[in-house]
Enzyme design. Structure first.
Site, PDB file in Angstrom:
ATOM      1  N   GLU A   1      40.912  46.824  62.452  1.00  0.00           N
ATOM      2  CA  GLU A   1      39.533  47.347  62.542  1.00  0.00           C
ATOM      3  C   GLU A   1      38.971  46.833  63.874  1.00  0.00           C
ATOM      4  OE1 GLU A   1      36.803  45.703  59.631  1.00  0.00           O
ATOM      5  OE2 GLU A   1      35.334  47.318  59.913  1.00  0.00           O
TER       6      GLU A   1
ATOM      7  N   ASP B  42      31.090  50.810  53.390  1.00  0.00           N
ATOM      8  CA  ASP B  42      29.843  50.193  52.897  1.00  0.00           C
ATOM      9  C   ASP B  42      28.720  51.215  53.058  1.00  0.00           C
ATOM     10  OD1 ASP B  42      30.745  47.225  52.640  1.00  0.00           O
ATOM     11  OD2 ASP B  42      31.443  47.825  54.630  1.00  0.00           O
TER      12      ASP B  42
END
Ligand code: ADE
Ligand code: ZN
Length: 342
Positions: A206, A285
């Site tokens: 990431e 999220d």
């Protein structure tokens, strides 16, 4: 798919596709309104005076910047009902977006570190998952994520606590601050978890380098990579991921919000598909990143000019990369195909 008519078509097509979500942090679904309601009933003071002020704080320059705010929001959660309400709110949104199956991350150390019992967390979450199966027809699996900014001894204690709930937890994962916390730091706890029958996944690539993706495969023996963007920097690794059909759970709007990519039009998802990588689209999220799973599909469809076939492939991949049994997978893939052919 850029013009208004096409955009409406894309929205309707994405909404009609049955989907699985495989990269979703339950704590990352805490919308500001629910955060305030829960904090109030728990007599917890949040460092914000209004929902608007919370939303205004959601401008992040890095993963760490986000994590600081995310952990602060999670501190409102104290009792079983809080974890139930959090999970149920997400599942209702998922249902509204035609999500049929979810594999949900939870971060027990975020809560046990504040004195909330492991049992409180898992009982609240799993009661909502049971209700979703019964009332919404959404199937699910739970994935316990170890926080990689903490040490391996803390993760080992957490795995011990999880053993009492072995039947409710399908897998283990690794999340939180990636830079400086390579997968190899957690070799032993992952070995024990795999020996106990948990499937292993890990966030890698990431913010961290391609090398961390390699290490997640070799040292942790993961069956999926969460994110994996930076794997593209290593052509040998890309070839291996494609050849072994290792799923990557990609999160486009998260990548924009956390500055992993400069802009949605630079997102590598289309390149990943063209390289033959086994990619899925997920929301990560959603309360913090401005969209649930459909908004993520629509954002990449429009920015990267994805075809209907690309979108159907992503939906098929979401089921194929899941931990559903072969029969459930083929039934859901057949439903995707029916929508794609209509
Ligand atoms: N925890 C919640 N969201 C995360 C992300 N995108 N990366 C790492 N840890 C996380
Ligand atoms: Zn994540």
């Amino acid at each position: 798919m850029k013009h208004t008519g096409e955009s409406n078509d894309t929205t309707a097509f994405v909404a009609a596709l049955p989907k699985a979500e495989l990269h979703l942090h339950i704590e990352g679904t805490l919308e500001p309104e629910l955060m305030f309601a829960i904090a109030e009933r728990n007599n917890i003071r949040l460092p914000y005076s209004s929902v608007e002020e919370v939303r205004a704080a959601y401008r992040f320059s890095s993963l760490q910047d986000f994590l600081d705010i995310y952990y602060s929001g999670a501190s409102a959660l104290l009792v079983k009902q809080d974890f139930y309400d959090l999970t149920w709110a997400y599942l209702q949104r998922a249902f509204a977006q035609n999500v049929r199956h979810v594999e949900i991350f939870f971060d027990p150390q975020t809560h046990t570190g504040r004195g909330v019992a492991f049992a409180t967390v898992i009982d609240g979450i799993s009661r909502a998952l049971d209700d979703a199966e019964a009332r919404l027809g959404i199937s699910s699996r739970l994935i316990l994520c170890f926080l990689r900014h903490l040490d391996e001894a803390d993760a080992l204690e957490t795995l011990d606590a999880a053993m009492a709930y072995r039947d409710r937890i399908a897998g283990v994962g690794l999340d939180s601050s990636e830079r400086g916390n390579p997968p190899g730091k957690f070799r032993e706890v992952f070995r024990r978890a795999r020996d106990a029958g948990f499937a292993a996944v890990a966030h890698a690539g990431e913010e961290g380098p391609a090398e961390y993706v390699r290490e997640a495969l070799d040292a942790l023996e993961v069956v999926r990579i969460d994110h994996g963007n930076r794997a593209l920097e290593d052509t040998g690794l890309v070839a291996e991921l494609a050849q072994r059909r290792i799923p990557l759970t990609v999160c486009p709007l998260s990548n924009v919000k956390l500055c992993v990519v400069d802009d949605i039009t630079c997102h590598p998802l289309k390149r990943m598909l063209d390289l033959g990588l086994f990619v899925t689209v997920n929301s990560d999220d959603p309360a913090y990143f401005g969209g649930y799973v459909n908004e993520n599909y629509i954002a990449v469809a429009e920015a990267l000019d994805l075809s209907r076939e690309d979108l159907a492939q992503l939906a098929r991949n979401s089921f194929e990369a899941s931990w559903l049994n072969a029969e459930a997978k083929s039934a859901l893939v057949a439903e995707v195909n029916a929508v794609a052919e209509a």
